[in-house]
Motif scaffolding. Structure first.
Motif, PDB file in Angstrom:
ATOM      1  N   UNK A   1      31.248 -31.130 139.524  1.00  0.00           N
ATOM      2  CA  UNK A   1      30.955 -29.913 138.778  1.00  0.00           C
ATOM      3  C   UNK A   1      31.014 -30.214 137.289  1.00  0.00           C
ATOM      4  N   UNK A   2      30.345 -29.414 136.477  1.00  0.00           N
ATOM      5  CA  UNK A   2      30.392 -29.645 135.032  1.00  0.00           C
ATOM      6  C   UNK A   2      31.795 -29.383 134.482  1.00  0.00           C
ATOM      7  N   UNK A   3      32.011 -29.808 133.256  1.00  0.00           N
ATOM      8  CA  UNK A   3      33.307 -29.591 132.617  1.00  0.00           C
ATOM      9  C   UNK A   3      33.634 -28.099 132.600  1.00  0.00           C
ATOM     10  N   UNK A   4      34.899 -27.812 132.755  1.00  0.00           N
ATOM     11  CA  UNK A   4      35.373 -26.427 132.772  1.00  0.00           C
ATOM     12  C   UNK A   4      36.096 -26.120 131.469  1.00  0.00           C
ATOM     13  N   UNK A   5      36.235 -24.843 131.225  1.00  0.00           N
ATOM     14  CA  UNK A   5      37.039 -24.387 130.088  1.00  0.00           C
ATOM     15  C   UNK A   5      38.458 -24.127 130.588  1.00  0.00           C
ATOM     16  N   UNK A   6      39.419 -24.500 129.786  1.00  0.00           N
ATOM     17  CA  UNK A   6      40.822 -24.301 130.118  1.00  0.00           C
ATOM     18  C   UNK A   6      41.118 -22.803 130.197  1.00  0.00           C
ATOM     19  N   UNK A   7      41.822 -22.371 131.239  1.00  0.00           N
ATOM     20  CA  UNK A   7      42.172 -20.955 131.349  1.00  0.00           C
ATOM     21  C   UNK A   7      43.164 -20.495 130.278  1.00  0.00           C
ATOM     22  N   UNK A   8      43.822 -21.428 129.601  1.00  0.00           N
ATOM     23  CA  UNK A   8      44.800 -21.054 128.568  1.00  0.00           C
ATOM     24  C   UNK A   8      44.175 -20.955 127.186  1.00  0.00           C
ATOM     25  N   UNK A   9      43.412 -21.986 126.800  1.00  0.00           N
ATOM     26  CA  UNK A   9      42.940 -22.046 125.416  1.00  0.00           C
ATOM     27  C   UNK A   9      41.414 -22.059 125.296  1.00  0.00           C
ATOM     28  N   UNK A  10      40.706 -22.092 126.399  1.00  0.00           N
ATOM     29  CA  UNK A  10      39.241 -22.079 126.456  1.00  0.00           C
ATOM     30  C   UNK A  10      38.592 -23.360 125.932  1.00  0.00           C
ATOM     31  N   UNK A  11      39.376 -24.423 125.678  1.00  0.00           N
ATOM     32  CA  UNK A  11      38.808 -25.714 125.302  1.00  0.00           C
ATOM     33  C   UNK A  11      38.204 -26.369 126.545  1.00  0.00           C
ATOM     34  N   UNK A  12      37.202 -27.231 126.329  1.00  0.00           N
ATOM     35  CA  UNK A  12      36.650 -27.965 127.468  1.00  0.00           C
ATOM     36  C   UNK A  12      37.694 -28.931 127.998  1.00  0.00           C
ATOM     37  N   UNK A  13      37.797 -28.986 129.321  1.00  0.00           N
ATOM     38  CA  UNK A  13      38.747 -29.880 129.968  1.00  0.00           C
ATOM     39  C   UNK A  13      38.068 -31.215 130.263  1.00  0.00           C
ATOM     40  N   UNK A  14      38.830 -32.286 130.215  1.00  0.00           N
ATOM     41  CA  UNK A  14      38.342 -33.617 130.582  1.00  0.00           C
ATOM     42  C   UNK A  14      38.222 -33.715 132.094  1.00  0.00           C
ATOM     43  N   UNK A  15      37.218 -34.450 132.560  1.00  0.00           N
ATOM     44  CA  UNK A  15      37.057 -34.722 133.998  1.00  0.00           C
ATOM     45  C   UNK A  15      37.510 -36.160 134.230  1.00  0.00           C
ATOM     46  N   UNK A  16      38.578 -36.351 135.001  1.00  0.00           N
ATOM     47  CA  UNK A  16      39.149 -37.673 135.235  1.00  0.00           C
ATOM     48  C   UNK A  16      39.111 -38.007 136.719  1.00  0.00           C
ATOM     49  N   UNK A  17      38.589 -39.186 137.035  1.00  0.00           N
ATOM     50  CA  UNK A  17      38.518 -39.623 138.433  1.00  0.00           C
ATOM     51  C   UNK A  17      39.884 -40.060 138.922  1.00  0.00           C
ATOM     52  N   UNK A  18      40.182 -39.689 140.150  1.00  0.00           N
ATOM     53  CA  UNK A  18      41.423 -40.120 140.772  1.00  0.00           C
ATOM     54  C   UNK A  18      41.266 -41.557 141.244  1.00  0.00           C
ATOM     55  N   UNK A  19      40.144 -41.868 141.837  1.00  0.00           N
ATOM     56  CA  UNK A  19      39.869 -43.209 142.351  1.00  0.00           C
ATOM     57  C   UNK A  19      38.816 -43.129 143.427  1.00  0.00           C
ATOM     58  N   UNK A  20      38.686 -44.208 144.179  1.00  0.00           N
ATOM     59  CA  UNK A  20      37.709 -44.227 145.268  1.00  0.00           C
ATOM     60  C   UNK A  20      38.244 -43.522 146.508  1.00  0.00           C
ATOM     61  N   UNK A  21      39.512 -43.681 146.791  1.00  0.00           N
ATOM     62  CA  UNK A  21      40.143 -43.022 147.925  1.00  0.00           C
ATOM     63  C   UNK A  21      41.455 -42.432 147.446  1.00  0.00           C
ATOM     64  N   UNK A  22      41.566 -41.185 147.198  1.00  0.00           N
ATOM     65  CA  UNK A  22      40.565 -40.135 147.352  1.00  0.00           C
ATOM     66  C   UNK A  22      39.563 -40.139 146.194  1.00  0.00           C
TER      67      UNK A  22
END
Length: 143
Positions: A67-88
């Motif tokens: 999904x595209x970047x989201x806005x933070x529910x607290x401050x409305x700044x764009x949130x970073x999208x960080x991968x956890x890894x391959x599994x998961x």
């Protein structure tokens, strides 16, 4: 738990306190099942030396769609999208300004099942993210 506006899904109801693991609380959206976790609260929780939290069924599978970047529910700044890894294979949303992480429904149990429930700060670190990118690039070269 951080006091914030409504959920990133657009639901108008405020986030409700929910115990994710013993003594670890998030602001939970009753509509989508996602939750906002304060990194400060998470670090405080880690200091109590909890055992690896047990994964509890949530009725939600982890969404691997990007999904595209989201806005933070607290401050409305764009949130970073960080991968956890391959599994998961999924991405976490982090607000650098508020030091919060948005956990979609099913992501916490997936982290716990993969042994990362006590390593969330590692997953969010630059070194982890660099390693995930390098592994993905190596996988593409091998393919």
């Amino acid at each position: 738990m951080t006091a914030c506006r409504s959920c990133v899904c657009g639901a108008e109801t405020p986030l409700q306190p929910f115990e994710l693991a013993p003594s670890l609380y998030v602001g939970l959206c009753q509509h989508c099942g996602g939750g906002l976790l304060s990194i400060h609260d998470y670090r405080d929780w880690l200091e109590t030396s909890p055992p690896e939290p047990a994964a509890e069924p949530t009725g939600h599978a982890v969404t691997t769609q990007h999904t595209p970047a989201r806005r933070c529910p607290c401050c409305a700044q764009l949130m970073e999208r960080l991968r956890v890894g391959h599994q998961p294979d999924f991405r976490l949303d982090r607000c650098v300004a508020c030091q919060c992480v948005w956990l979609d429904a099913g992501e916490w149990p997936a982290l716990v099942r993969s042994g990362l429930g006590l390593r969330l700060t590692d997953v969010l670190a630059d070194a982890w993210q660099r390693q995930v990118r390098e592994e993905a690039a190596q996988g593409r070269r091998d393919a």
